[in-house]
Enzyme design. Sequence first.
Site, PDB file in Angstrom:
ATOM      1  N   THR A 217      36.602  31.767  32.079  1.00 30.29           N
ATOM      2  CA  THR A 217      35.142  31.711  32.072  1.00 30.29           C
ATOM      3  C   THR A 217      34.552  31.660  30.656  1.00 30.29           C
ATOM      4  O   THR A 217      35.169  32.139  29.720  1.00 30.29           O
ATOM      5  CB  THR A 217      34.644  32.990  32.774  1.00 30.29           C
ATOM      6  OG1 THR A 217      35.072  32.943  34.116  1.00 30.29           O
ATOM      7  CG2 THR A 217      33.158  33.171  32.716  1.00 30.29           C
TER       8      THR A 217
ATOM      9  N   ASP B 217      32.689  37.258  40.061  1.00 28.69           N
ATOM     10  CA  ASP B 217      31.671  38.123  39.453  1.00 28.69           C
ATOM     11  C   ASP B 217      30.669  37.349  38.595  1.00 28.69           C
ATOM     12  O   ASP B 217      29.558  37.832  38.359  1.00 28.69           O
ATOM     13  CB  ASP B 217      32.344  39.174  38.566  1.00 28.69           C
ATOM     14  CG  ASP B 217      33.130  38.517  37.429  1.00 28.69           C
ATOM     15  OD1 ASP B 217      33.936  37.603  37.710  1.00 28.69           O
ATOM     16  OD2 ASP B 217      32.924  38.894  36.261  1.00 28.69           O
TER      17      ASP B 217
HETATM   18  N1  ASP Z   1      35.575  36.263  36.260  1.00 30.18           N
HETATM   19  C1  ASP Z   1      35.864  34.934  36.751  1.00 30.18           C
HETATM   20  C2  ASP Z   1      36.023  34.994  38.246  1.00 30.18           C
HETATM   21  O1  ASP Z   1      36.612  35.916  38.745  1.00 30.18           O
HETATM   22  C3  ASP Z   1      37.070  34.329  36.156  1.00 30.18           C
HETATM   23  C4  ASP Z   1      37.120  34.369  34.659  1.00 30.18           C
HETATM   24  O2  ASP Z   1      36.544  35.220  34.026  1.00 30.18           O
HETATM   25  O3  ASP Z   1      37.780  33.521  34.084  1.00 30.18           O
HETATM   26  O4  ASP Z   1      35.605  34.066  38.898  1.00 30.18           O
END
Ligand code: ASP
Length: 351
Positions: A217, A248
């Site tokens: 992300t 999240d």
């Molecule tokens: N937090 C993100 C999710 O769970 C993934 C990420 O941070 O890369 O969708």
Amino acid sequence: MKHLKLPTTARSLLVSAVLVSGAALLAPNAHAQDANDTAKFSIAIHGGAGTITRESMTPERERAYTAKLTEAINAGHAVLAKGGTSMDAVVVAVQIMEDSPLFNSGRGAVYNWDGIHELDASIMNGATREAGAVASVKTVKSPIALARKIMEESVHVMLSGEGAETFAQEQGLELVDNSYFNTEWRYESLQRMKKQVGNPQDKQAWATMDDNFKYGTVGAVARDKHGNLAAATSTGGMTGKRYGRVGDSPIIGAGTWADNASCAVSATGHGEYFIRYQVAADICSRMKYQQLDVVTAGDTVIHDVLLPAGGTGGVIIVDKDGNVHMPFNTEGMYRAKRVANQPVEVAIYND
Ligand code: ASP
């Protein structure tokens, strides 16, 4: 050593340095701080956390990430330096990363189990506590732009799927075919993930799968010269996700939070845990109600609460006074910060 010339504020002669891998390469002369510039403005960004080690990185890849992070943070910083808003700064920085295939957001979004891309994003304005969020869109080129439109132009906070895409179209946002988000390395990553998980009904296999399938992300947090905070997060979610899974990143309080009274946070990591532990809001609440400083609040939540629960990942935080902290409990996190007229700092590894 990297010297940067900021836009023509002509108020300060700035020097910048890039801090990579924990080794500061500082410019020779001191940074001239603008005497009239009393408000501490600052910005921090992340490009995902995970099993990012020197051994797993090639020099070319390291250079590419460093360059893109530097470009993104400088673009956001330029907005702030000119007296622009934290909201504009975080969007500019996130969009540069969304447009890059290096990160799991926008152009470089991961594949879900069915081999397509579903994108999530959210944004929050710390001055007003307004927020916008979008989940599971397949054709919106810049999910963070849509999250902002939802915040500013709709009566809702969160839109999802086809309805969100209809709204994006009505707002004149750029739509693309889902194949725009295709990249070979993410496709290979999906094949590896499927092989590792085997039976998709096997909960244990999901729990123990390689961290790198869960991360990538991007996000930004900023404090502008007017004292306003903003946070933004954009993602393709988790590789191989099923059944319209939402992480999240679009959940206000979990992956994104901003409140002028405490701090602004953007998270990256195993989303299910960030939702269950309301990580972003929890950090700011600890600052607000327990009067903790940004380092103690961030470290407590990431290392003492999240990790023992089994949650891995990290956050970037800017507090109401412009202090920045970027704690993570994984081996690495792509990250950068720039506080007022200080040099740029870019880092990747856990050292
Ligand atoms: N937090 C993100 C999710 O769970 C993934 C990420 O941070 O890369 O969708």
